[in-house]
Scaffold this active site. Structure first.
Site, PDB file in Angstrom:
ATOM      1  N   ASP A   7       2.252   2.668   2.568  1.00 10.60           N
ATOM      2  CA  ASP A   7       2.160   3.451   3.797  1.00 10.60           C
ATOM      3  C   ASP A   7       3.440   3.312   4.626  1.00 10.60           C
ATOM      4  O   ASP A   7       4.078   2.265   4.625  1.00 10.60           O
ATOM      5  CB  ASP A   7       0.951   2.993   4.628  1.00 10.60           C
ATOM      6  CG  ASP A   7      -0.363   3.390   3.961  1.00 10.60           C
ATOM      7  OD1 ASP A   7      -0.304   4.021   2.898  1.00 10.60           O
ATOM      8  OD2 ASP A   7      -1.419   3.070   4.516  1.00 10.60           O
ATOM      9  N   CYS A  27       0.831  -1.223   0.000  1.00 11.71           N
ATOM     10  CA  CYS A  27       0.000   0.000   0.000  1.00 11.71           C
ATOM     11  C   CYS A  27       0.855   1.259   0.000  1.00 11.71           C
ATOM     12  O   CYS A  27       0.349   2.349  -0.226  1.00 11.71           O
ATOM     13  CB  CYS A  27      -0.949   0.001   1.186  1.00 11.71           C
ATOM     14  SG  CYS A  27      -0.090   0.021   2.760  1.00 11.71           S
ATOM     15  N   CYS A  53      -2.647  -2.863   8.598  1.00 11.31           N
ATOM     16  CA  CYS A  53      -2.263  -1.545   9.124  1.00 11.31           C
ATOM     17  C   CYS A  53      -1.855  -1.677  10.592  1.00 11.31           C
ATOM     18  O   CYS A  53      -0.920  -1.015  11.043  1.00 11.31           O
ATOM     19  CB  CYS A  53      -3.403  -0.540   8.993  1.00 11.31           C
ATOM     20  SG  CYS A  53      -4.280  -0.615   7.418  1.00 11.31           S
TER      21      CYS A  53
HETATM   22 FE1  FES Z   1      -1.666  -0.079   4.255  1.00 11.48          FE
HETATM   23 FE2  FES Z   1      -3.334   1.049   5.892  1.00 11.48          FE
HETATM   24  S1  FES Z   1      -3.696   0.520   3.804  1.00 11.48           S
HETATM   25  S2  FES Z   1      -1.258   0.612   6.249  1.00 11.48           S
END
Ligand code: FES
Length: 146
Positions: free
Chosen positions: A38, A36, A106
């Site tokens: 992040d 993702c 996450c």
């Molecule tokens: Fe990857 Fe939240 S979508 S950490």
């Protein structure tokens, strides 16, 4: 389809606790999720009695990443280092009254960020780290398949 978030997630996303950096942190960890994109950075200020005096985070990521970082910092602030060592993503999810299945990774990132910061603290002191971060990465990959 709209994703269902608990009130706790929404609260921590809207008003996250412990956001920022610590200039004289003695443990800093940064982790990211390749899928993702992040990124989470965790700063720890650990005193001589191994109590986490202060903790701050910066998260460049989704709402759940922000909420999980926020609650994870609440869970370890003012606590002995052992609490950070034993923090699990499961406990983080429970403290938030749950996360949608696709967002569980996450919370894994939050656990990993805390542990990376603890590992950095041990490394700076030249003490062998009780955390096997490689094993953790491995678990992480499996966790994502849920
Ligand atoms: Fe990857 Fe939240 S979508 S950490």
């Amino acid at each position: 389809m709209a994703m269902e978030y608990s009130e706790k997630v929404m609260e921590h996303f809207a008003r996250p606790h412990n956001v920022g950096t610590i200039e004289d942190a003695n443990g800093v960890g940064e982790v990211g999720n390749a899928k993702c994109g992040d990124i989470m950075r965790m700063y720890l200020k650990i005193n001589d009695e191994e109590i986490i005096e202060d903790v701050k985070f910066q998260t460049f990521g989704c709402a759940s990443a922000i909420a999980t970082s926020s609650i994870a910092t609440d869970m370890i602030k003012g606590k002995p280092l052992s609490e950070a060592l034993n923090l699990t993503n499961k406990a983080v999810v429970e403290a938030l009254d749950g996360l949608p299945a696709v967002k569980v990774h996450c919370s894994v990132l939050a656990e990993q960020a805390v542990k990376a910061a603890v590992a950095d603290y041990y490394q700076r002191r030249g003490v062998p780290c009780p955390i096997d971060l490689d094993a953790f990465d491995h678990e992480h990959e499996h966790g994502e398949e849920e």
